[in-house]
Design an enzyme around this catalytic site. Structure first.
Site, PDB file in Angstrom:
ATOM      1  N   ARG A 298      11.392  -6.216   5.065  1.00  0.00           N
ATOM      2  CA  ARG A 298      11.127  -4.701   5.107  1.00  0.00           C
ATOM      3  C   ARG A 298      12.088  -3.774   5.329  1.00  0.00           C
ATOM      4  NH1 ARG A 298       6.048  -1.758   5.531  1.00  0.00           N
ATOM      5  NH2 ARG A 298       5.998  -2.769   7.416  1.00  0.00           N
TER       6      ARG A 298
ATOM      7  N   ARG B 197      -9.927   1.038   8.850  1.00  0.00           N
ATOM      8  CA  ARG B 197      -9.495   0.251   8.527  1.00  0.00           C
ATOM      9  C   ARG B 197     -10.196  -1.281   9.829  1.00  0.00           C
ATOM     10  NH1 ARG B 197      -3.184   0.699   8.723  1.00  0.00           N
ATOM     11  NH2 ARG B 197      -2.377  -0.453   9.083  1.00  0.00           N
TER      12      ARG B 197
ATOM     13  N   ARG C 275      -0.618  -8.595  13.709  1.00  0.00           N
ATOM     14  CA  ARG C 275      -1.273  -7.574  12.284  1.00  0.00           C
ATOM     15  C   ARG C 275      -1.799  -8.100  11.541  1.00  0.00           C
ATOM     16  NH1 ARG C 275       4.136  -5.283  10.304  1.00  0.00           N
ATOM     17  NH2 ARG C 275       2.941  -3.821   9.056  1.00  0.00           N
TER      18      ARG C 275
ATOM     19  N   LYS D  81       0.627  -1.216   0.191  1.00  0.00           N
ATOM     20  CA  LYS D  81      -0.204  -0.220   0.037  1.00  0.00           C
ATOM     21  C   LYS D  81       0.913   0.675   0.518  1.00  0.00           C
ATOM     22  CE  LYS D  81      -1.811  -0.659   4.146  1.00  0.00           C
ATOM     23  NZ  LYS D  81      -1.297  -2.150   4.286  1.00  0.00           N
TER      24      LYS D  81
ATOM     25  N   ARG E 258      11.356  -1.794  11.135  1.00  0.00           N
ATOM     26  CA  ARG E 258      10.089  -1.097  11.505  1.00  0.00           C
ATOM     27  C   ARG E 258      10.551  -1.950  12.737  1.00  0.00           C
ATOM     28  NH1 ARG E 258       5.384   0.551   8.420  1.00  0.00           N
ATOM     29  NH2 ARG E 258       4.182  -0.867   9.581  1.00  0.00           N
TER      30      ARG E 258
HETATM   31  P1  AP5 Z   1       4.627  -1.314   1.855  1.00  0.00           P
HETATM   32  O1  AP5 Z   1       4.418  -0.559   0.427  1.00  0.00           O
HETATM   33  O2  AP5 Z   1       5.670  -1.149   3.304  1.00  0.00           O
HETATM   34  O3  AP5 Z   1       3.220  -2.495   2.353  1.00  0.00           O
HETATM   35  P2  AP5 Z   1       2.455  -1.959   3.104  1.00  0.00           P
HETATM   36  O4  AP5 Z   1       0.950  -2.760   2.378  1.00  0.00           O
HETATM   37  O5  AP5 Z   1       2.257   0.095   2.699  1.00  0.00           O
HETATM   38  O6  AP5 Z   1       2.557  -2.124   4.196  1.00  0.00           O
HETATM   39  P3  AP5 Z   1       2.385  -1.825   5.823  1.00  0.00           P
HETATM   40  O7  AP5 Z   1       3.162  -2.823   6.481  1.00  0.00           O
HETATM   41  O8  AP5 Z   1       3.612  -0.656   6.293  1.00  0.00           O
HETATM   42  O9  AP5 Z   1       1.572  -2.162   6.526  1.00  0.00           O
HETATM   43  P4  AP5 Z   1      -0.147  -1.624   7.726  1.00  0.00           P
HETATM   44  O10 AP5 Z   1      -1.409  -1.429   7.095  1.00  0.00           O
HETATM   45  O11 AP5 Z   1       0.761  -2.467   8.554  1.00  0.00           O
HETATM   46  O12 AP5 Z   1       0.853  -0.510   8.213  1.00  0.00           O
HETATM   47  P5  AP5 Z   1       0.555   1.088   9.175  1.00  0.00           P
HETATM   48  O13 AP5 Z   1       2.106   1.544   8.495  1.00  0.00           O
HETATM   49  O14 AP5 Z   1      -0.054   1.432   7.788  1.00  0.00           O
HETATM   50  O15 AP5 Z   1       5.538  -2.808   1.304  1.00  0.00           O
HETATM   51  C1  AP5 Z   1       5.878  -3.629   2.500  1.00  0.00           C
HETATM   52  C2  AP5 Z   1       7.671  -4.348   2.057  1.00  0.00           C
HETATM   53  O16 AP5 Z   1       7.411  -5.692   0.516  1.00  0.00           O
HETATM   54  C3  AP5 Z   1       8.429  -3.007   1.776  1.00  0.00           C
HETATM   55  O17 AP5 Z   1       9.943  -3.223   2.266  1.00  0.00           O
HETATM   56  C4  AP5 Z   1       8.682  -2.949   0.134  1.00  0.00           C
HETATM   57  O18 AP5 Z   1       9.587  -2.731  -0.208  1.00  0.00           O
HETATM   58  C5  AP5 Z   1       8.189  -4.331  -0.338  1.00  0.00           C
HETATM   59  N1  AP5 Z   1       7.113  -4.437  -1.359  1.00  0.00           N
HETATM   60  C6  AP5 Z   1       5.948  -3.578  -2.222  1.00  0.00           C
HETATM   61  N2  AP5 Z   1       5.686  -3.819  -2.998  1.00  0.00           N
HETATM   62  C7  AP5 Z   1       5.870  -5.099  -3.455  1.00  0.00           C
HETATM   63  C8  AP5 Z   1       6.173  -5.637  -4.788  1.00  0.00           C
HETATM   64  N3  AP5 Z   1       5.226  -5.789  -6.285  1.00  0.00           N
HETATM   65  N4  AP5 Z   1       7.333  -6.990  -4.766  1.00  0.00           N
HETATM   66  C9  AP5 Z   1       8.254  -7.211  -3.897  1.00  0.00           C
HETATM   67  N5  AP5 Z   1       8.641  -6.261  -2.539  1.00  0.00           N
HETATM   68  C10 AP5 Z   1       7.260  -5.466  -2.169  1.00  0.00           C
HETATM   69  O19 AP5 Z   1       0.267   0.604  10.022  1.00  0.00           O
HETATM   70  C11 AP5 Z   1       1.042   0.588  11.042  1.00  0.00           C
HETATM   71  C12 AP5 Z   1       0.459   0.446  12.283  1.00  0.00           C
HETATM   72  O20 AP5 Z   1      -0.408   1.570  12.766  1.00  0.00           O
HETATM   73  C13 AP5 Z   1      -1.270  -0.118  12.871  1.00  0.00           C
HETATM   74  O21 AP5 Z   1      -0.953  -1.696  13.014  1.00  0.00           O
HETATM   75  C14 AP5 Z   1      -1.902   0.029  13.741  1.00  0.00           C
HETATM   76  O22 AP5 Z   1      -1.196  -0.111  14.871  1.00  0.00           O
HETATM   77  C15 AP5 Z   1      -1.705   1.361  12.988  1.00  0.00           C
HETATM   78  N6  AP5 Z   1      -1.987   2.233  12.245  1.00  0.00           N
HETATM   79  C16 AP5 Z   1      -2.632   2.835  11.725  1.00  0.00           C
HETATM   80  N7  AP5 Z   1      -4.035   3.106  10.495  1.00  0.00           N
HETATM   81  C17 AP5 Z   1      -4.500   2.815  11.324  1.00  0.00           C
HETATM   82  C18 AP5 Z   1      -5.880   2.585  11.335  1.00  0.00           C
HETATM   83  N8  AP5 Z   1      -6.794   3.600  10.587  1.00  0.00           N
HETATM   84  N9  AP5 Z   1      -6.589   2.431  12.416  1.00  0.00           N
HETATM   85  C19 AP5 Z   1      -5.910   1.969  13.299  1.00  0.00           C
HETATM   86  N10 AP5 Z   1      -4.274   1.619  13.516  1.00  0.00           N
HETATM   87  C20 AP5 Z   1      -4.270   2.664  12.564  1.00  0.00           C
END
Ligand code: AP5
Length: 214
Positions: free
Chosen positions: A126, A87, A166, A13, A155
């Site tokens: 990552r 979410r 997660r 994402k 991270r």
């Molecule tokens: P990446 O693009 O970083 O993936 P992502 O889907 O963004 O993964 P996240 O772990 O950031 O998502 P998340 O939803 O768990 O975390 P968030 O920060 O939103 O890609 C992942 C890896 O793969 C990278 O190394 C990238 O280079 C690689 N990659 C990407 N595409 C690829 C491809 N095609 N091929 C190969 N490799 C690839 O949230 C973190 C925390 O914040 C949550 O757990 C929660 O506690 C809190 N939080 C955030 N938003 C909310 C909300 N709305 N409500 C409640 N809590 C929230």
């Protein structure tokens, strides 16, 4: 364009929202990035969010609602891609209500489909830049050689046990939103496997074909 990019942790994402911002001028609004910046700065929000994030749990709805709505308002209610919001069903209902009140409904919710074993591989390999937050993958998208190794960190929620939690939280609380958006005719599913550029092309293609058929 007003978009949500949807999918499990590690689906790409953040990577794809970042490309939409760089190449299409659609601002990435990541609640995860906003929360991590608050943690780094040790603000009150950061202190409240820290224990949830480090355990792989969701931060309470009311805290993230305010962040997301403020960020959308800052963009003038247009040209944003929400990454990591909504979410929960409560967040989705609030978002619909908020955007309807400003007469700026979502154009599409792009759902990235990636199998679980690939999600785990992506998250465990990552790395992020400690200062800029830039995301890398040790195999697919390694940090440039001129970047100091000490600045490339993992991270705090990318530890194996936290990744597992997660993914469970996603399945229980977030995955059901796919039907919420499907029922509203907004969900477009994109194969999130393959290279980063390949996935980006698929996203652009589905968004363009949706815009033409609108
Ligand atoms: P990446 O693009 O970083 O993936 P992502 O889907 O963004 O993964 P996240 O772990 O950031 O998502 P998340 O939803 O768990 O975390 P968030 O920060 O939103 O890609 C992942 C890896 O793969 C990278 O190394 C990238 O280079 C690689 N990659 C990407 N595409 C690829 C491809 N095609 N091929 C190969 N490799 C690839 O949230 C973190 C925390 O914040 C949550 O757990 C929660 O506690 C809190 N939080 C955030 N938003 C909310 C909300 N709305 N409500 C409640 N809590 C929230």
């Amino acid at each position: 364009m007003r978009l949500v990019i949807f999918g499990p942790p590690g689906a790409g994402k953040g990577t794809q929202a970042g490309l939409l911002e760089q190449r299409r001028g659609i601002t990435q609004v990541s609640t995860g990035d906003i929360l991590r910046a608050a943690m780094d700065q040790e603000t009150e929000l950061g202190r409240k969010a820290k224990s949830y994030i480090e355990a792989g749990e969701l931060v309470p709805d009311a805290l993230v609602r305010q962040l997301a709505e403020q960020a959308i308002a800052d963009e003038g209610y247009d040209d944003f891609v929400l990454d990591g919001y909504p979410r929960t069903e409560q967040q989705a209902a609030w978002l619909t209500e908020f955007l309807t009140a400003h007469d700026t409904p979502l154009n599409a919710v792009v759902s990235l489909d990636v199998p679980d074993d690939e999600l785990v591989r992506r998250l465990s390999r990552r790395r992020v830049h400690a200062d800029t937050g830039e995301t890398y993958h040790l195999d697919h998208d390694p940090p440039p050689e001129d970047v100091d190794d000490d600045l490339i960190v993992q991270r705090s929620d990318d530890k194996p046990e936290t990744i597992r939690n997660r993914l469970n939280v996603y399945r229980d609380e977030t995955a059901p939103l796919a039907s919420y958006y499907e029922d509203r005719g907004l969900l477009v599913s994109v194969d999130g496997t393959g290279g980063i550029e390949e996935v980006f092309e698929r996203i652009v293609e589905v968004l363009e074909s949706r815009a033409h058929s609108a």
